[in-house]
Design a protein around this motif. Structure first.
Motif, short mmCIF file in Angstrom:
data_model
loop_
_atom_site.label_atom_id
_atom_site.label_comp_id
_atom_site.label_asym_id
_atom_site.label_seq_id
_atom_site.Cartn_x
_atom_site.Cartn_y
_atom_site.Cartn_z
N LEU A 1 0.84 -1.20 0.00
CA LEU A 1 0.00 0.00 0.00
C LEU A 1 0.87 1.25 0.00
N VAL A 2 0.59 2.15 -0.94
CA VAL A 2 1.32 3.41 -1.04
C VAL A 2 0.32 4.55 -1.18
N ASN A 3 0.73 5.75 -0.77
CA ASN A 3 -0.13 6.92 -0.96
C ASN A 3 -0.16 7.37 -2.41
N ASP A 4 1.02 7.36 -3.05
CA ASP A 4 1.14 7.87 -4.42
C ASP A 4 2.34 7.22 -5.07
N ILE A 5 2.12 6.30 -5.97
CA ILE A 5 3.22 5.57 -6.60
C ILE A 5 4.08 6.48 -7.46
N ALA A 6 3.54 7.64 -7.89
CA ALA A 6 4.32 8.59 -8.68
C ALA A 6 5.29 9.38 -7.82
N ASP A 7 5.10 9.37 -6.51
CA ASP A 7 6.01 10.06 -5.59
C ASP A 7 7.21 9.15 -5.36
N PRO A 8 8.44 9.64 -5.64
CA PRO A 8 9.62 8.78 -5.46
C PRO A 8 9.76 8.20 -4.06
N PHE A 9 9.29 8.92 -3.05
CA PHE A 9 9.36 8.42 -1.68
C PHE A 9 8.70 7.04 -1.59
N PHE A 10 7.52 6.91 -2.17
CA PHE A 10 6.79 5.65 -2.13
C PHE A 10 7.29 4.68 -3.21
N GLY A 11 7.59 5.23 -4.39
CA GLY A 11 8.04 4.37 -5.48
C GLY A 11 9.32 3.62 -5.15
N ILE A 12 10.26 4.30 -4.49
CA ILE A 12 11.53 3.66 -4.14
C ILE A 12 11.29 2.53 -3.14
N MET A 13 10.50 2.80 -2.11
CA MET A 13 10.24 1.74 -1.11
C MET A 13 9.49 0.57 -1.73
N ALA A 14 8.48 0.86 -2.54
CA ALA A 14 7.70 -0.22 -3.14
C ALA A 14 8.55 -1.04 -4.09
N GLY A 15 9.36 -0.37 -4.90
CA GLY A 15 10.24 -1.09 -5.83
C GLY A 15 11.24 -1.96 -5.11
N ALA A 16 11.80 -1.44 -4.01
CA ALA A 16 12.77 -2.23 -3.25
C ALA A 16 12.10 -3.44 -2.61
N ALA A 17 10.90 -3.25 -2.07
CA ALA A 17 10.18 -4.38 -1.48
C ALA A 17 9.90 -5.45 -2.52
N GLN A 18 9.56 -5.01 -3.72
CA GLN A 18 9.23 -5.96 -4.78
C GLN A 18 10.43 -6.80 -5.19
N THR A 19 11.64 -6.25 -5.07
CA THR A 19 12.82 -7.05 -5.42
C THR A 19 12.96 -8.27 -4.52
N GLN A 20 12.47 -8.16 -3.28
CA GLN A 20 12.55 -9.28 -2.35
C GLN A 20 11.33 -10.19 -2.45
N ILE A 21 10.19 -9.60 -2.78
CA ILE A 21 8.95 -10.38 -2.86
C ILE A 21 8.91 -11.20 -4.14
N GLY A 22 9.39 -10.64 -5.23
CA GLY A 22 9.31 -11.33 -6.51
C GLY A 22 10.43 -12.32 -6.76
N GLY A 23 11.47 -12.29 -5.91
CA GLY A 23 12.61 -13.18 -6.11
C GLY A 23 12.37 -14.55 -5.51
N PRO A 24 13.31 -15.47 -5.69
CA PRO A 24 13.16 -16.82 -5.16
C PRO A 24 12.99 -16.80 -3.65
#
Length: 366
Positions: A66-89
């Motif tokens: 959950l993010v407030n605004d995916i276009a805001d780098p503050f949220f985009g960076i955290m979400a993208g980093a989380a996804q690197t761990q969630i989507g990996g093996p």
């Protein structure tokens, strides 16, 4: 007591078939009927695809972020980093070797949308939920969040807060990675004070957000420690708070807010020599407003931000700011969501903020 499809149908005053059509979305249903069914689902906390009692553990491959605004780098960076761990093996416990499907839920800062997404993730039996950014400080919303997260956790969903403090109640339900916003705000103000600034304006975020309150509290702690919380030329005498309120303007965390709030600050207090912005995006708007008033940064007025977003170092002059390790925090949240890392002691970790001194701040002109 287990809630059934028939219970929902009785509550909504429709047939079980109509409830099924609404939930599956495979047949047109009148808007008023659909709304009534969904309200009944929420009221009864009905879980799609089986009774709640059978969901002793979340089994889906879905993780909600959950993010407030995916276009805001503050949220985009955290979400993208989380996804690197969630989507990996993962650990091999799920299909396709343990990977999960990360779904970004953009709330737009709406408390209602936040609760709606949590309900939808509960119905999908999400394996984990990561909630990013500051929380809304409304008792009714906090109570609703606590109740919803309790139900998710009871169903086996891992709950991780990233960049937000834990709820007043229900701390045991989550792993919370909270930024030291208060400490960062204090160190930034101390830096400006050490340069000789005595009249410091503050462009704050929305007043109902925890992030806003904590950063502003840190800022004002530094002013009080330096004896700068009184009106110019006066002992405090109870007026310091009023003066600090006059030097503070609240608004959204965006560039336009920074621009308009800075103009308002300069109108209220043309003697300010520095402006602290709620975040770096707001600071860009503040810089534009300062320049449009014919002033130079930092020769005529200093400007500082918060977060150390990627563009901060490329601003002209480069922006003095407070660095939050957004990528590192997001990646850690992803590992916690996947069970790759143990929760911090007590379930809560405070992540340090680092002052980044650059060219947008300097001593005020004599």
């Amino acid at each position: 007591m287990t809630v059934t499809l028939a219970d929902v149908a009785a509550r909504a005053r429709v047939s079980p078939a109509t409830v099924s059509r609404v939930l599956n979305g495979n047949y047109p249903v009148a808007a008023t009927t659909r709304e009534r069914v969904l309200r009944a689902v929420d009221d009864l906390d009905y879980v799609l695809n089986g009774p709640a009692s059978s969901l002793a553990a979340a089994t889906s491959d879905l993780v909600g972020i959950l993010v407030n605004d995916i276009a805001d780098p503050f949220f985009g960076i955290m979400a993208g980093a989380a996804q690197t761990q969630i989507g990996g093996p993962g650990d091999g416990s799920g299909r396709a070797g343990g990977e999960k499907l990360a779904v970004i839920c953009n709330t737009g800062g709406s408390p209602e949308r936040e609760l709606t997404y949590l309900t939808l993730l509960q119905r999908q039996r999400a394996a984990a939920v990561v909630l990013t950014g500051g929380a809304v400080e409304d008792p009714a919303h906090q109570a609703a969040m606590s109740a919803k997260l309790t139900k998710l956790a009871d169903a086996g969903t891992r709950i991780v807060f990233c960049g937000r403090p834990p709820l007043p109640e229900g701390d045991a339900l989550v792993a919370a990675l909270a930024f030291d916003n208060r400490g960062g705000g204090r160190r930034l103000a101390e830096h400006l004070i050490s340069l000789g600034h005595r009249r410091i304006g503050y462009v704050a975020g929305p007043p109902e957000r925890t992030t806003t309150r904590h950063r502003l509290e840190g800022h004002r702690e530094a002013l009080r420690a330096a004896g700068l919380d009184a009106a110019p030329g006066e002992a405090d005498g109870g007026r310091g708070s009023d003066d600090q309120d006059r030097l503070t303007v609240h608004g959204p965390y965006d560039r336009r807010s920074g621009y308009e709030a800075t103009l308002e600050l300069l109108r209220r207090a043309p003697d300010v020599t520095a402006i602290v912005a709620a975040n770096d995006t707001v600071a860009l708007g503040a810089c534009a407003a300062v320049r449009d008033q014919g002033m130079r940064i930092p020769q005529d007025i200093s400007v500082a931000g918060f977060d150390d977003l990627p563009f901060s170092v490329d601003a002209v002059p480069a922006l003095t700011t407070v660095r939050l390790p957004l990528f590192e925090a997001g990646a850690r949240a992803g590992r916690l969501a996947m069970g790759k890392e143990n929760p911090p002691p007590g379930g809560i970790a405070t992540i340090a903020a680092e002052l980044m001194i650059r060219g947008s701040t300097a001593a005020p002109r004599g």
